[in-house]
Design an enzyme around this catalytic site. Structure first.
Site, mmCIF file in Angstrom:
data_model
loop_
_atom_site.group_PDB
_atom_site.id
_atom_site.type_symbol
_atom_site.label_atom_id
_atom_site.label_comp_id
_atom_site.label_asym_id
_atom_site.label_seq_id
_atom_site.Cartn_x
_atom_site.Cartn_y
_atom_site.Cartn_z
ATOM 1 C CG ASP A 8 -1.760 -1.199 1.392
ATOM 2 O OD1 ASP A 8 -1.189 -2.306 1.377
ATOM 3 O OD2 ASP A 8 -2.976 -1.067 1.561
ATOM 4 C CD GLU A 39 -7.204 1.448 0.409
ATOM 5 O OE1 GLU A 39 -8.367 1.683 0.103
ATOM 6 O OE2 GLU A 39 -6.808 1.306 1.572
ATOM 7 C CG ASN A 40 -4.206 3.830 1.994
ATOM 8 O OD1 ASN A 40 -3.801 2.733 2.347
ATOM 9 N ND2 ASN A 40 -5.420 4.240 2.300
ATOM 10 C CG ASN A 67 -10.733 0.341 3.068
ATOM 11 O OD1 ASN A 67 -9.590 0.005 2.728
ATOM 12 N ND2 ASN A 67 -10.948 1.095 4.127
ATOM 13 C CG HIS A 68 -9.617 4.520 2.178
ATOM 14 N ND1 HIS A 68 -10.709 4.927 2.898
ATOM 15 C CD2 HIS A 68 -8.677 4.157 3.092
ATOM 16 C CE1 HIS A 68 -10.454 4.830 4.187
ATOM 17 N NE2 HIS A 68 -9.230 4.344 4.331
ATOM 18 C CG HIS A 147 -7.573 -3.527 0.458
ATOM 19 N ND1 HIS A 147 -6.283 -3.076 0.318
ATOM 20 C CD2 HIS A 147 -8.199 -2.643 1.261
ATOM 21 C CE1 HIS A 147 -6.137 -1.948 0.988
ATOM 22 N NE2 HIS A 147 -7.291 -1.664 1.586
ATOM 23 C CG HIS A 172 -7.058 -3.033 4.919
ATOM 24 N ND1 HIS A 172 -7.500 -1.741 4.689
ATOM 25 C CD2 HIS A 172 -7.606 -3.410 6.100
ATOM 26 C CE1 HIS A 172 -8.306 -1.371 5.683
ATOM 27 N NE2 HIS A 172 -8.368 -2.358 6.554
ATOM 28 C CG HIS A 174 -1.178 0.138 5.915
ATOM 29 N ND1 HIS A 174 -1.348 1.505 5.993
ATOM 30 C CD2 HIS A 174 -1.951 -0.274 4.885
ATOM 31 C CE1 HIS A 174 -2.195 1.907 5.053
ATOM 32 N NE2 HIS A 174 -2.564 0.830 4.375
#
Length: 251
Positions: A8, A39-40, A67-68, A147, A172, A174
């Protein structure tokens, strides 16, 4: 085939360390395919078109999300033309739950799915969603980014798709896990690649904010941590049966 998977990417620190080290990783490992979870990438939430173009210009072939995925609404304007796999178990969402790449005449299916445990119980089952996808899309090699929050859900998906999907890994949480291995039927598996971003925050966020949240039940909005950076990932050479985790740090 040689594949490099990057954990990520979290905010500017993640982008910066990737820009600093990706050339070195390409020289060292000579990957045919590079995949990263993004996604981050936009300040911890989602991705912008500018960041997408920047990451692809580094030589990344496909990005996966989580999810983001929709935290930055700009993604909806370009995802249909992008090499971005959003979670396949979002129903009727823009984009696709996969990216289909070509390498030496082989079709490489890169997939993304969201777990439901501790996340969103209303999503389609990740087991069913991925099952349907691999049966629908013609491919030669398959790679899945799960994720998800729960390690148990990731491991269960790994065993369920053992022998059906070539490479399965989680994102996810991390935090890089120490369980990369081949499952009994031949699938390469790892529960979490880890994060590419701040080293001394709490999974990317400034630590004082998160500590205050645990102590008091509320806090300020998330701010990306500064200071030392880390790059985490996984390299696989399927021909030589090499599986190697990657962890790099920089100021």
């Amino acid at each position: 085939m040689k594949i490099l998977m990057i954990g990520d990417i979290y905010g500017e620190p993640g982008i910066n360390i990737l820009e600093s080290y990706l050339s070195q990783l390409k020289t060292q490992y000579k990957p045919h395919l590079i995949i990263a979870n993004a996604e981050n990438a936009a300040n911890g939430r989602g991705i912008t078109k500018k960041i997408y173009k920047s990451l692809m210009s580094l030589g990344i072939h496909a990005l996966t999300m989580g999810n983001h995925v929709w935290a930055n609404k700009e993604l909806k304007t370009f995802i249909d033309e992008a090499n971005i796999a959003r979670p396949v178990n979002f129903a009727d969402a823009p984009g696709k739950g996969y990216v289909l790449l070509n390498f030496n005449g082989q079709k490489i299916l890169v997939m993304n799915v969201l777990g439901r445990t501790f996340m969103n119980a209303n999503l389609e089952s990740p087991f069913n969603a991925v099952d349907n996808l691999i049966n629908k899309i013609d491919h030669d090699v398959s790679i899945l980014d799960i994720h998800a929050e729960a390690t148990s859900e990731k491991v269960a998906l790994g065993h369920y798709f053992d022998g059906k999907i070539d490479i399965i890994y989680g994102t996810h949480t991390h935090v890089q896990t120490n369980d990369h291995r081949k499952l009994p039927k031949g699938t390469y598996y790892m529960s979490d690649l880890g994060m590419t971003g701040p080293l001394n925050g709490v999974i990317g966020v400034r630590k004082d904010i998160v500590i205050d949240r645990f102590l008091n039940g509320f806090s300020s909005p998330n701010i990306v941590a500064d200071g030392k950076k880390q790059l985490n990932g996984w390299f696989i050479d399927t021909e030589l049966h090499i599986s190697k985790t990657i962890h790099l740090e920089s100021e």
